[in-house]
Design a protein around this motif. Structure first.
Motif, PDB file in Angstrom:
ATOM      1  N   CYS A 199      -1.442 -13.556   4.876  1.00  0.00           N
ATOM      2  CA  CYS A 199      -1.865 -11.945   3.834  1.00  0.00           C
ATOM      3  C   CYS A 199      -0.639 -11.061   4.566  1.00  0.00           C
ATOM      4  CB  CYS A 199      -2.877 -11.132   4.142  1.00  0.00           C
ATOM      5  SG  CYS A 199      -4.017 -12.472   2.937  1.00  0.00           S
ATOM      6  N   TYR A 200       0.079  -9.941   3.830  1.00  0.00           N
ATOM      7  CA  TYR A 200       0.987  -9.003   4.738  1.00  0.00           C
ATOM      8  C   TYR A 200       0.743  -7.826   4.143  1.00  0.00           C
ATOM      9  CZ  TYR A 200       3.764 -13.087   6.290  1.00  0.00           C
ATOM     10  OH  TYR A 200       4.284 -14.510   6.315  1.00  0.00           O
ATOM     11  N   LEU A 201       0.723  -6.755   4.757  1.00  0.00           N
ATOM     12  CA  LEU A 201       0.732  -5.389   4.596  1.00  0.00           C
ATOM     13  C   LEU A 201       1.956  -5.055   3.884  1.00  0.00           C
ATOM     14  CD1 LEU A 201      -0.440  -2.662   4.188  1.00  0.00           C
ATOM     15  CD2 LEU A 201      -0.103  -2.269   6.254  1.00  0.00           C
ATOM     16  N   VAL A 202       1.795  -4.350   3.201  1.00  0.00           N
ATOM     17  CA  VAL A 202       4.004  -3.762   2.958  1.00  0.00           C
ATOM     18  C   VAL A 202       3.551  -1.882   3.373  1.00  0.00           C
ATOM     19  CG1 VAL A 202       6.139  -4.042   1.774  1.00  0.00           C
ATOM     20  CG2 VAL A 202       4.505  -5.796   2.919  1.00  0.00           C
ATOM     21  N   MET A 203       3.520  -1.227   3.750  1.00  0.00           N
ATOM     22  CA  MET A 203       4.141  -0.278   3.941  1.00  0.00           C
ATOM     23  C   MET A 203       5.130   0.418   2.607  1.00  0.00           C
ATOM     24  SD  MET A 203       2.358   0.681   7.936  1.00  0.00           S
ATOM     25  CE  MET A 203       2.077   2.227   7.435  1.00  0.00           C
ATOM     26  N   VAL A 232       0.933  -1.049  -0.079  1.00  0.00           N
ATOM     27  CA  VAL A 232      -0.032  -0.051   0.153  1.00  0.00           C
ATOM     28  C   VAL A 232       0.795   1.582  -0.171  1.00  0.00           C
ATOM     29  CG1 VAL A 232      -1.863   1.575   1.326  1.00  0.00           C
ATOM     30  CG2 VAL A 232      -2.111  -1.088   1.724  1.00  0.00           C
ATOM     31  N   SER A 233       0.573   2.254  -0.734  1.00  0.00           N
ATOM     32  CA  SER A 233       0.921   3.123  -1.149  1.00  0.00           C
ATOM     33  C   SER A 233       0.221   4.971  -0.930  1.00  0.00           C
ATOM     34  CB  SER A 233       1.807   3.358  -2.448  1.00  0.00           C
ATOM     35  OG  SER A 233       2.597   5.247  -2.400  1.00  0.00           O
ATOM     36  N   ALA A 234       0.131   5.579   0.171  1.00  0.00           N
ATOM     37  CA  ALA A 234      -1.152   6.459   0.018  1.00  0.00           C
ATOM     38  C   ALA A 234      -2.314   5.731   0.072  1.00  0.00           C
ATOM     39  CB  ALA A 234      -0.505   7.367  -0.175  1.00  0.00           C
ATOM     40  N   ASP A 235      -3.752   6.071  -1.049  1.00  0.00           N
ATOM     41  CA  ASP A 235      -5.053   5.731  -0.625  1.00  0.00           C
ATOM     42  C   ASP A 235      -4.634   4.268  -2.479  1.00  0.00           C
ATOM     43  OD1 ASP A 235      -4.261   6.842  -3.568  1.00  0.00           O
ATOM     44  OD2 ASP A 235      -6.359   7.867  -2.883  1.00  0.00           O
TER      45      ASP A 235
END
Length: 265
Positions: free
Chosen positions: A61-65, A19-22
């Motif tokens: 599931c992984y979130l990568v910021m 995810v990058s911003a929206d």
């Protein structure tokens, strides 16, 4: 429950919600990346915050910021979240929405809203904590009502200022402090359309990550009043014959589901 400071193995098959911003990173085929890290054209994730956010089909599931439109991720492009809105695979869209909401929360709660001190993430739950004043924050969820209103064989539809040209939907609005859902529904309908409704019936809910809403869906019937569309909230609106509707939201959205329910009653 999300797990902060996740350290996925290089050979673990997983879903990667970058995810990058929206925006979210999608492959050139328009899909959320799935596979082993050592098979993906990703940078070294030790440089990024990685959060375990759930499972899809028994795979983590992984979130990568990521940084803004981070060019270190290859094999695809960052795209609006709505591109994943597909009626045949809502599980992916919902998890992507979860990832976007978690990312937004962590990015907007770096400093304490009470005393201004830099906050620290809590290791065992998704929260930010201030060790100066002991203030703790959790991801925000904003309750909203959305309602399909009928008047005989007609359906009330309106075009919001943020809708794309030609798209009409049903009325919706945020629940205010001290209101129950039915009170919020009646207030929003009267404020936006100038009418009173009756026979309010709850049907379903849907998380809606734009940016952090929980939509509670209803149907209702016109009771009294002449239609008066609020120009501050809406571009236009009217009663439409249920067999001759304009362009409406796509399948998979709670708005479309409520429209389908209303016109079959």
């Amino acid at each position: 429950m999300a797990t902060l400071y996740a350290t996925p193995a290089n050979d673990e098959p997983a879903w990667w919600f970058v995810v990058s911003a929206d925006h979210i990173f999608l492959t050139h085929d328009g899909e959320v990346p799935f596979g082993q890290l050592n098979q993906l054209a990703f940078p070294d994730l030790a440089q990024y915050q990685v959060i375990e956010i759930g499972e899809i089909r028994e795979r983590t599931c992984y979130l990568v910021m990521a940084d803004y439109m981070d060019e270190q991720f290859k094999g695809g492009d960052f795209a609006p979240l709505r591109q994943l809105l597909r009626p045949d695979d809502m599980e992916i869209f919902e998890m992507a929405g979860r990832a976007r909401q978690f990312s937004d929360f962590l990015n907007t709660h770096r400093f304490c809203g009470r005393c201004g001190t830099r906050m620290q993430s809590v290791e065992w739950e998704l929260a930010m904590h201030c060790h100066q004043c002991q203030h703790r924050c959790y991801p925000r969820v904003s309750p909203c009502i959305i309602v399909a209103i009928t008047k005989g064989e007609q359906l009330l539809l309106a075009q919001g200022k943020r809708h794309k040209a030609g798209l009409y939907s049903i009325l919706a609005g945020f629940v205010e402090a001290g209101e129950n859902l039915e009170q919020a529904l009646k207030r929003e309908v009267y404020e936006e359309a100038g009418i009173r409704v009756k026979n309010i019936q709850y049907h379903m809910s849907q998380p809606w990550s734009f940016p952090h809403s929980l939509m509670m869906g209803f149907t209702a019937e016109w009771d009294s009043g002449n239609l008066h569309i609020d120009p501050h909230e809406l571009v236009t609106g009217d009663w439409f014959p249920i067999n001759d509707l304009p362009q409406i939201p796509p399948q998979g959205t709670i708005a479309r589901t409520l429209i389908d329910i209303a016109i079959k009653r």
